[in-house]
Design a protein around this motif. Sequence first.
Motif, PDB file in Angstrom:
ATOM      1  N   VAL A  63      43.198  44.299  43.054  1.00 44.49           N
ATOM      2  CA  VAL A  63      41.723  43.900  42.642  1.00 44.49           C
ATOM      3  C   VAL A  63      42.215  43.790  41.352  1.00 44.49           C
ATOM      4  O   VAL A  63      41.407  43.257  40.666  1.00 44.49           O
ATOM      5  CB  VAL A  63      40.592  45.151  43.133  1.00 44.49           C
ATOM      6  N   ASN A  64      42.769  44.990  40.407  1.00 49.66           N
ATOM      7  CA  ASN A  64      43.240  45.222  39.595  1.00 49.66           C
ATOM      8  C   ASN A  64      45.021  45.554  39.682  1.00 49.66           C
ATOM      9  O   ASN A  64      45.125  45.915  40.512  1.00 49.66           O
ATOM     10  CB  ASN A  64      42.433  45.274  38.211  1.00 49.66           C
ATOM     11  N   GLY A  65      45.746  45.464  38.403  1.00 47.32           N
ATOM     12  CA  GLY A  65      46.507  46.251  38.351  1.00 47.32           C
ATOM     13  C   GLY A  65      46.715  47.812  38.358  1.00 47.32           C
ATOM     14  O   GLY A  65      47.906  48.405  39.372  1.00 47.32           O
ATOM     15  N   THR A  66      45.866  48.346  38.314  1.00 46.38           N
ATOM     16  CA  THR A  66      45.734  50.097  38.095  1.00 46.38           C
ATOM     17  C   THR A  66      45.853  49.988  39.426  1.00 46.38           C
ATOM     18  O   THR A  66      46.356  50.798  40.026  1.00 46.38           O
ATOM     19  CB  THR A  66      44.597  50.526  37.381  1.00 46.38           C
ATOM     20  N   ASN A  67      44.887  49.141  40.934  1.00 41.11           N
ATOM     21  CA  ASN A  67      45.336  50.083  41.862  1.00 41.11           C
ATOM     22  C   ASN A  67      45.998  49.444  42.695  1.00 41.11           C
ATOM     23  O   ASN A  67      46.727  49.656  43.997  1.00 41.11           O
ATOM     24  CB  ASN A  67      43.504  49.802  42.655  1.00 41.11           C
ATOM     25  N   SER A  97      52.924  53.588  27.664  1.00 43.81           N
ATOM     26  CA  SER A  97      52.576  52.369  28.142  1.00 43.81           C
ATOM     27  C   SER A  97      51.384  52.647  28.298  1.00 43.81           C
ATOM     28  O   SER A  97      50.586  53.443  27.788  1.00 43.81           O
ATOM     29  CB  SER A  97      53.516  52.783  29.906  1.00 43.81           C
ATOM     30  N   PHE A  98      50.819  51.321  28.853  1.00 34.42           N
ATOM     31  CA  PHE A  98      48.953  51.534  28.982  1.00 34.42           C
ATOM     32  C   PHE A  98      48.720  52.457  29.756  1.00 34.42           C
ATOM     33  O   PHE A  98      49.262  53.044  31.064  1.00 34.42           O
ATOM     34  CB  PHE A  98      48.684  50.026  29.158  1.00 34.42           C
ATOM     35  N   ILE A  99      47.446  53.343  29.595  1.00 31.18           N
ATOM     36  CA  ILE A  99      47.390  54.525  29.761  1.00 31.18           C
ATOM     37  C   ILE A  99      46.485  54.183  31.867  1.00 31.18           C
ATOM     38  O   ILE A  99      47.071  55.659  32.156  1.00 31.18           O
ATOM     39  CB  ILE A  99      45.508  54.533  29.957  1.00 31.18           C
TER      40      ILE A  99
HETATM   41  C1  LIG Z   1      47.298  45.724  31.882  1.00 25.99           C
HETATM   42  C2  LIG Z   1      48.886  46.841  32.867  1.00 25.99           C
HETATM   43  C3  LIG Z   1      47.643  47.500  34.493  1.00 25.99           C
HETATM   44  C4  LIG Z   1      46.926  47.356  34.224  1.00 25.99           C
HETATM   45  O1  LIG Z   1      46.537  46.625  34.590  1.00 25.99           O
HETATM   46  P1  LIG Z   1      44.849  46.085  34.827  1.00 25.99           P
HETATM   47  O2  LIG Z   1      44.605  44.736  35.773  1.00 25.99           O
HETATM   48  O3  LIG Z   1      44.066  46.143  33.731  1.00 25.99           O
HETATM   49  O4  LIG Z   1      43.875  47.238  35.448  1.00 25.99           O
HETATM   50  C5  LIG Z   1      49.041  48.571  34.312  1.00 25.99           C
HETATM   51  N1  LIG Z   1      49.952  49.237  33.502  1.00 25.99           N
HETATM   52  C6  LIG Z   1      50.328  48.748  32.392  1.00 25.99           C
HETATM   53  C7  LIG Z   1      51.688  48.861  31.282  1.00 25.99           C
HETATM   54  C8  LIG Z   1      50.084  47.363  31.944  1.00 25.99           C
HETATM   55  O5  LIG Z   1      49.982  46.576  30.778  1.00 25.99           O
END
Ligand SMILES: *Cc1c(COP(=O)(O)O)cnc(C)c1O
Length: 388
Positions: free
Chosen positions: A76-80, A103-105
């Motif tokens: 569903v997204n990068g976080t999950n 890094s991003f949170i």
């Molecule tokens: C964008 C990003 C994510 C998360 O992706 P989402 O799709 O926004 O949940 C994870 N790690 C890094 C380093 C990112 O830049």
Amino acid sequence: MTDKNYDSILKMIRNRFHAEDGKFVPLHAPTFAGNEKRYLEECIDSTFVSSVGAFVDRFERDMAAFTGAKRAVVCVNGTNALHMALMLAGVERDDEVLTQSLSFIATCNAISYIGAHPVFIDVDYDTMGLSPDALRSWLKENTERDGDGTLRNKKNGRRVKAVVPMHTFGHPCRIDMIADICDEYGIELVEDAAESIGSWYKGKHTGTFARVGAISFNGNKTITTGGGGMLLFNDEKLADYAKHLTTQAKVPSRWEFVHDHIGYNYRMPNINAALGCAQLEEIDGFLKSKRETAEVYKNYFSGSDDGVRFMAEPENSVSNYWLNAVAFPSREDRDRFLEYSNDHGVMTRPIWELMWRLPMFEDCERDSQENTIRLADTIVNLPSSVVL
Ligand SMILES: *Cc1c(COP(=O)(O)O)cnc(C)c1O
């Protein structure tokens, strides 16, 4: 530096993005110039807009082909995708996971969802990604094996389970050396390749060096599905297991609802995958345009004497140049440029606040963070949207 220097930088940026008329220049806007509308319409007409549909399967196949991964599994997204990747790597509550505070949170959040603890290792200055030297030093100084051979942090006894490097702004980190260290110590490698679709290291796509890597298709990334993520695998069985877990762990059956594991509703809907299929068709042109922008920035800053350093793609790698980055001579210069550019309709951003400066992670263990701090003080991201 003076306002004249700043103004000259903004002129160069406005010129590249055809915004000489003074219109707002965003940091990274998505581009829809291919089959996006057609595939979305097709998807809606089919009524399969949700968790089942042809575009999901196609997007997974197309992503595997593009990256050279054996398999790709949507999320569903990068976080999950990262959360799932860490679970697949066997990370459990109270484990330690070595990662970068630059890094991003989402990287740290995913570690925290499991109840594991991030430990912050310094980055290399040139790649802005996890430093293999710093990783090795930390492991050497801080870990030992218990009677069962489990690697543990000497100070608190926690199991050291995994390493999560991130390919910052699309620049590949020294992932082969990091992979070797992980093999040597018997720890899992999970690649946060959220930002690095279209980036290669020594001819291999980022996110395919580890058993599992995660990519993001958020609206500000190189290609987008609105919201979305993808897991990359070289191992069919692990990919099958990921597919199972991300689809509520439902056992195939004609009508019974039988589930054999705690599952997750992490599957990307077909309507997002439709957008993804169209975006992926366009990626070569996007990457070409982003390289041209990087070239414009590189030439400008190498020809000026204002002391701003363009962060070029590291050795042995091809960067997607997701977000172009420059290092200002000082934090003061950085802050003044941020203010000047954002006041004048050109969107720029500093690097993320370092994780251990945030209340949730302030007690986490960290090393010297020398390069990390230097980069955090001086880096600015410049507008990097695709120019068609
Ligand atoms: C964008 C990003 C994510 C998360 O992706 P989402 O799709 O926004 O949940 C994870 N790690 C890094 C380093 C990112 O830049």
